[in-house]
Design a protein around this motif. Structure first.
Motif: not given
Length: 127
Positions: A27-42
């Motif tokens: 999956r791409v650009n997935v929100p970081v669990p438990g943190m707002s306004r941060r995403t994981i690239d892959i």
């Protein structure tokens, strides 16, 4: 800054194409669990692997980072905050059981994809 792409950058897309061609699904650009306004690239959710493709300028690459001359103090604070946020995000994910892989945009896509693929295969359930 609003014109600067924060997702689907050329290095990120190159790595994703290699991973996809190798048969890996993610999956791409997935929100970081438990943190707002941060995403994981892959993201490889089942294996709990988070891959970040960090831009040299924005994330403070030791080899390629530059310091703007105009408004230098503001930029220094901005870039320092970015680097601190990267550390916080990595620590948060690791504390919740994720494997975090971080790469610089200048790293060879084939090398990055090979390392990511190896990490994913190590986490695959046996059966």
């Amino acid at each position: 800054m609003s014109r600067q792409s924060s997702r689907d950058t050329a290095p990120e897309v190159a790595v994703r194409k290699i991973l996809h061609a190798a048969g890996l699904r993610y999956r791409v650009n997935v929100p970081v669990p438990g943190m707002s306004r941060r995403t994981i690239d892959i993201v490889f959710p089942k294996a709990k692997i988070a891959v970040f493709m960090d831009g040299c300028f924005w994330h403070g690459c030791p080899q390629h980072a530059t310091s703007p001359k105009a408004n230098a103090e503001w930029w220094r604070a901005k870039l320092d905050k970015n680097m601190a946020r990267d550390i916080e995000t990595t620590e948060h994910l690791r504390a919740t059981g994720w494997t975090v892989l971080r790469y610089w945009e200048h790293e060879a896509p084939n090398t990055v994809a090979q390392e990511v693929r190896s990490a994913v295969l190590r986490h695959k359930p046996r059966g």
